[in-house]
Motif scaffolding. Sequence first.
Motif, PDB file in Angstrom:
ATOM      1  N   ASN A  34       0.829  -1.214   0.000  1.00 46.80           N
ATOM      2  CA  ASN A  34       0.000   0.000   0.000  1.00 46.80           C
ATOM      3  C   ASN A  34       0.861   1.262   0.000  1.00 46.80           C
ATOM      4  O   ASN A  34       0.616   2.210   0.762  1.00 46.80           O
ATOM      5  CB  ASN A  34      -0.944  -0.006   1.208  1.00 46.80           C
ATOM      6  CG  ASN A  34      -2.097  -0.990   1.026  1.00 46.80           C
ATOM      7  OD1 ASN A  34      -2.345  -1.485  -0.074  1.00 46.80           O
ATOM      8  ND2 ASN A  34      -2.795  -1.290   2.105  1.00 46.80           N
ATOM      9  N   LYS A  73       1.407   3.332  -2.681  1.00 47.86           N
ATOM     10  CA  LYS A  73       1.127   4.183  -3.844  1.00 47.86           C
ATOM     11  C   LYS A  73       1.463   5.645  -3.585  1.00 47.86           C
ATOM     12  O   LYS A  73       1.983   6.335  -4.468  1.00 47.86           O
ATOM     13  CB  LYS A  73      -0.352   4.035  -4.223  1.00 47.86           C
ATOM     14  CG  LYS A  73      -0.816   4.962  -5.330  1.00 47.86           C
ATOM     15  CD  LYS A  73      -2.309   4.811  -5.565  1.00 47.86           C
ATOM     16  CE  LYS A  73      -2.826   5.817  -6.581  1.00 47.86           C
ATOM     17  NZ  LYS A  73      -4.293   5.689  -6.811  1.00 47.86           N
ATOM     18  N   HIS A  74       1.194   6.128  -2.371  1.00 47.47           N
ATOM     19  CA  HIS A  74       1.360   7.548  -2.063  1.00 47.47           C
ATOM     20  C   HIS A  74       2.806   7.930  -1.791  1.00 47.47           C
ATOM     21  O   HIS A  74       3.099   9.121  -1.652  1.00 47.47           O
ATOM     22  CB  HIS A  74       0.499   7.914  -0.852  1.00 47.47           C
ATOM     23  CG  HIS A  74       0.876   7.196   0.404  1.00 47.47           C
ATOM     24  ND1 HIS A  74       0.670   5.847   0.574  1.00 47.47           N
ATOM     25  CD2 HIS A  74       1.456   7.636   1.549  1.00 47.47           C
ATOM     26  CE1 HIS A  74       1.104   5.481   1.770  1.00 47.47           C
ATOM     27  NE2 HIS A  74       1.589   6.537   2.378  1.00 47.47           N
ATOM     28  N   ARG A  75       3.735   6.954  -1.723  1.00 45.66           N
ATOM     29  CA  ARG A  75       5.110   7.304  -1.375  1.00 45.66           C
ATOM     30  C   ARG A  75       6.165   6.742  -2.321  1.00 45.66           C
ATOM     31  O   ARG A  75       7.260   7.279  -2.397  1.00 45.66           O
ATOM     32  CB  ARG A  75       5.417   6.850   0.059  1.00 45.66           C
ATOM     33  CG  ARG A  75       5.185   5.375   0.313  1.00 45.66           C
ATOM     34  CD  ARG A  75       5.453   4.994   1.771  1.00 45.66           C
ATOM     35  NE  ARG A  75       5.163   3.593   2.003  1.00 45.66           N
ATOM     36  CZ  ARG A  75       4.057   3.134   2.571  1.00 45.66           C
ATOM     37  NH1 ARG A  75       3.116   3.983   2.966  1.00 45.66           N
ATOM     38  NH2 ARG A  75       3.871   1.835   2.754  1.00 45.66           N
ATOM     39  N   ASP A 109      -4.301  -0.633  -2.679  1.00 40.48           N
ATOM     40  CA  ASP A 109      -4.475   0.810  -2.905  1.00 40.48           C
ATOM     41  C   ASP A 109      -4.236   1.228  -4.351  1.00 40.48           C
ATOM     42  O   ASP A 109      -4.134   2.417  -4.642  1.00 40.48           O
ATOM     43  CB  ASP A 109      -3.538   1.604  -1.990  1.00 40.48           C
ATOM     44  CG  ASP A 109      -2.064   1.361  -2.313  1.00 40.48           C
ATOM     45  OD1 ASP A 109      -1.765   0.370  -3.022  1.00 40.48           O
ATOM     46  OD2 ASP A 109      -1.213   2.142  -1.851  1.00 40.48           O
ATOM     47  N   THR A 158      -1.528   0.356  -6.213  1.00 36.25           N
ATOM     48  CA  THR A 158      -0.100   0.587  -6.467  1.00 36.25           C
ATOM     49  C   THR A 158       0.311   0.091  -7.845  1.00 36.25           C
ATOM     50  O   THR A 158       1.039   0.766  -8.580  1.00 36.25           O
ATOM     51  CB  THR A 158       0.764  -0.115  -5.392  1.00 36.25           C
ATOM     52  OG1 THR A 158       0.413   0.388  -4.106  1.00 36.25           O
ATOM     53  CG2 THR A 158       2.230   0.139  -5.636  1.00 36.25           C
ATOM     54  N   TYR A 212      -0.860   2.410 -10.576  1.00 37.58           N
ATOM     55  CA  TYR A 212      -0.094   3.657 -10.481  1.00 37.58           C
ATOM     56  C   TYR A 212       1.280   3.491 -11.125  1.00 37.58           C
ATOM     57  O   TYR A 212       1.736   4.356 -11.888  1.00 37.58           O
ATOM     58  CB  TYR A 212       0.048   4.052  -9.019  1.00 37.58           C
ATOM     59  CG  TYR A 212       1.041   5.160  -8.760  1.00 37.58           C
ATOM     60  CD1 TYR A 212       0.749   6.482  -9.061  1.00 37.58           C
ATOM     61  CD2 TYR A 212       2.295   4.883  -8.194  1.00 37.58           C
ATOM     62  CE1 TYR A 212       1.662   7.498  -8.818  1.00 37.58           C
ATOM     63  CE2 TYR A 212       3.212   5.888  -7.946  1.00 37.58           C
ATOM     64  CZ  TYR A 212       2.897   7.195  -8.252  1.00 37.58           C
ATOM     65  OH  TYR A 212       3.808   8.193  -8.018  1.00 37.58           O
ATOM     66  N   ASP A 256       9.446   3.976   1.329  1.00 41.48           N
ATOM     67  CA  ASP A 256       9.327   5.319   1.907  1.00 41.48           C
ATOM     68  C   ASP A 256      10.679   6.014   2.026  1.00 41.48           C
ATOM     69  O   ASP A 256      10.857   6.906   2.862  1.00 41.48           O
ATOM     70  CB  ASP A 256       8.640   5.265   3.274  1.00 41.48           C
ATOM     71  CG  ASP A 256       9.351   4.344   4.266  1.00 41.48           C
ATOM     72  OD1 ASP A 256      10.366   3.734   3.889  1.00 41.48           O
ATOM     73  OD2 ASP A 256       8.878   4.226   5.416  1.00 41.48           O
TER      74      ASP A 256
END
Length: 305
Positions: free
Chosen positions: A11, A13-15, A42, A44, A47, A89
């Motif tokens: 999860n 995707k945002h980083r 999520d 990923t 993305y 991250d």
Amino acid sequence: MKVSVIIPTYNGKHRIGNLLSTLANQTFQVSEVIVVIDGSTDGTKEYLEQGDFGFTFSIFVQNNKGRAVVRNKGAELATGDLLIFFDDDMRLEPNCIEQHICHHQKHPNSILTGAQIDDYKKASSDFLKYKCWLSRKWSDPLNAYKGQPLPLNNLHLTAANFSIAKELFVKLGGFDSRLRDAEDFDLAIRAYKANVSIYYKHEAFAWHDDIVTATSYIKRLRQYQFAHRTLRRIKPEIYHNIELREPVQPHGLKKVLFSLFSNKLFLDIIDRRSNRLVFLPRIFRYKLYDLVTTSYGVFFTDRPI
């Protein structure tokens, strides 16, 4: 030397885009990048497939099996002589890969751990600034061993930023697939017992974008305590006479103090109002954060948070 970079993600995707962008701007361009998605929900995969990150990489998707298994799968898929692992991250300084390679040219058949430092510029709360301070407090003693193998009493391996020859990784048996945490500590101990030197090199630098709250940080501390108890149970012969970081339970007034600070009131103050505490001297604020996170995360792990 053919280099394979392995990125496990769950999860993320945002980083993960930040990490891939810094990989594209390295002074040494690696031969292969493998992203292993560990059962993410999520988006990923979509993305990564739709994005343009400046280089090509492969994607492997598996059911969620945890930190050890996902990294082992990346190593299995890798075709490089040198494996470099980064968590999703992390943000790399431009010469991070080059520093890893230079080390292994000088010290073959060893393991290198690079820096994992939280960035003050990304800290949006006073508690996150405390985490930035902690990351430096932990890394500073390792700099004393610059160019020398780490001793057993200060052994350090973080799977978020480390490198190892694939042949050596296989010889050591990789990460223990039974573990969902402390798998890097376990690998470090097995390497040490096999006379494999572990080094720390601050110049192999990466920023750690770990946006946490006091509550999520305490949960992480609890997971780590549980992982070390698991290690002691399943590998008693390997960990005989090895410090597994089992905390010494407080007694007397010290126990009363820690019990006092394992109180939901203090946790709520830190998570919701830490920025309002900045009128206090830093030494007092950080002592409060220490007391609350240690109380909840180490000594009174059965108390609800």
